[in-house]
Design an enzyme around this catalytic site. Structure first.
Site, PDB file in Angstrom:
ATOM      1  N   SER A   1      81.848  52.139  68.910  1.00 38.64           N
ATOM      2  CA  SER A   1      81.180  53.395  68.566  1.00 38.64           C
ATOM      3  C   SER A   1      80.423  53.256  67.242  1.00 38.64           C
ATOM      4  O   SER A   1      79.503  52.455  67.136  1.00 38.64           O
ATOM      5  CB  SER A   1      82.216  54.519  68.532  1.00 38.64           C
ATOM      6  OG  SER A   1      81.611  55.782  68.542  1.00 38.64           O
TER       7      SER A   1
ATOM      8  N   ASP B   1      80.147  58.084  79.391  1.00 39.78           N
ATOM      9  CA  ASP B   1      80.093  58.066  77.935  1.00 39.78           C
ATOM     10  C   ASP B   1      78.810  58.760  77.490  1.00 39.78           C
ATOM     11  O   ASP B   1      77.721  58.447  77.989  1.00 39.78           O
ATOM     12  CB  ASP B   1      80.104  56.619  77.446  1.00 39.78           C
ATOM     13  CG  ASP B   1      80.303  56.486  75.940  1.00 39.78           C
ATOM     14  OD1 ASP B   1      79.945  57.409  75.192  1.00 39.78           O
ATOM     15  OD2 ASP B   1      80.817  55.429  75.527  1.00 39.78           O
TER      16      ASP B   1
ATOM     17  N   HIS C   1      84.071  57.581  76.690  1.00 38.32           N
ATOM     18  CA  HIS C   1      83.755  56.950  75.417  1.00 38.32           C
ATOM     19  C   HIS C   1      84.960  56.149  74.918  1.00 38.32           C
ATOM     20  O   HIS C   1      86.062  56.672  74.772  1.00 38.32           O
ATOM     21  CB  HIS C   1      83.359  58.003  74.383  1.00 38.32           C
ATOM     22  CG  HIS C   1      82.916  57.417  73.084  1.00 38.32           C
ATOM     23  ND1 HIS C   1      81.829  56.580  72.971  1.00 38.32           N
ATOM     24  CD2 HIS C   1      83.418  57.538  71.827  1.00 38.32           C
ATOM     25  CE1 HIS C   1      81.672  56.221  71.713  1.00 38.32           C
ATOM     26  NE2 HIS C   1      82.634  56.778  71.002  1.00 38.32           N
TER      27      HIS C   1
END
Length: 320
Positions: free
Chosen positions: A169, A264, A294
């Site tokens: 991320s 995601d 995610h």
């Protein structure tokens, strides 16, 4: 990267039933939690560290060693986990996720232990400064400093100069920013591989990030917007490649593996960045997982094992 991903990966019927159940469980858990944006960041960090957020708590490794290095505004803590057997083949510079606002270097020890043992790389995670207390450019500055330390004193400490980098991320974002800073500010391209998981590469928001909406499947459009607001609290142009690396000249970067699930909000970030990485003349692999949320790799499932195993193989291949 050879061609485009198989369209079949994006069909609803491609999603494993186990993944459907997991997504429903994650959404129900988050919906039952207090609104994360009703608390100061330090409170949310503490809750996550105790396993009270969306992710399961991760036990701390007895093998981990923490130490400080000099940073641009004071000490930076690094956390190293060496392979259980044999001398390390290299070092994996890991940058944790959390929207530049949450997370810590000690919250993914089991994963870093696995990487160390499967690849022979010593995993070194960076406790970079977090927003909103320390907005841009604090986090990128600390990651750049950690990478430069590895190229200097780190070579002696770990007895190897072979390097890989990666993160999840916001950590994937900071990983690419670090590669670009080393190339553009220092004339260095020392990393042999980049393991980039569900990165946020365009802080102006890609279409999938804008269109995801408010569904509480780990990361929503509102979450991304708030994280970016924290990160750029003191200003910054999302079109600046140092902020949105999707906008950068990507030439001369190492082979990269981009991993992302189709559920995601940051799906497009990986799809777009993998294509641009390849178009810049770099080797790129794109691993797309039907229905994966995610950073689904934080939750136990068949797809998680499949994804983690592929990352291990990728890093091991490039550590020889």
């Amino acid at each position: 990267m050879t061609g485009l991903p198989d369209p079949a990966l994006f069909r609803p019927d491609a999603i494993p039933e186990e993944t459907r159940r997991l997504n429903a469980e994650i959404t129900a858990k988050i919906e039952a939690l207090p609104d994360v944006w009703s608390f100061p960041a330090h409170v949310v960090r503490d809750r996550r560290a105790r396993g009270l957020g969306p992710f399961p708590p991760a036990p701390k490794s007895a093998r981990a060693e923490t130490f400080d290095i000099d940073g641009p505004r004071g000490p930076i803590t690094l956390r190293a986990i060496a392979p259980a057997e044999g001398p390390p083949r290299g070092v994996y510079l890991h940058i944790h996720g959390g929207g530049w606002t949450l997370g810590a270097a000690d919250q993914q020890d089991p994963r870093l232990e696995r990487i160390a043992d499967a690849t022979g790389l010593t995993a070194v995670s960076v406790d970079y400064r977090l927003a909103p207390e320390h907005p841009y450019p604090a986090g990128p500055d600390d990651c750049e400093a950690a990478a430069l330390w590895l190229l200097g004193e780190g070579r002696t400490r770990f007895e190897t100069g072979r390097l890989a980098i990666g993160g999840e991320s916001a950590g994937a974002h900071l990983g690419v920013v670090t590669l670009l800073r080393l190339r553009d500010r220092h004339g260095l391209t020392p990393f042999h591989a980049a393991n980039l998981v569900a990165g946020c590469f365009d802080l102006a928001l890609t279409p999938s990030a804008r269109r995801f909406g408010l569904e509480k499947l780990v990361l929503s459009t509102r979450d991304i917007t708030m994280f970016v607001r924290h990160f750029l609290l003191r200003g910054g142009d999302p079109a600046d490649p140092d902020i949105s690396p999707l906008q950068a000249d990507l030439a001369g970067l190492p082979p990269a593996l981009f991993s992302v699930g189709t559920r995601d909000a940051l799906l497009d970030d990986s799809l777009f960045m993998a294509a641009r990485w390849s178009a810049a003349g770099n080797a790129a692999e794109l691993a797309v997982y039907p229905g994966g949320c995610h950073v689904f790799q934080a939750f136990p499932s068949g797809q998680t094992e499949q994804s983690l195993a592929r990352m291990d193989r990728f890093l091991a291949q490039h550590s020889r």
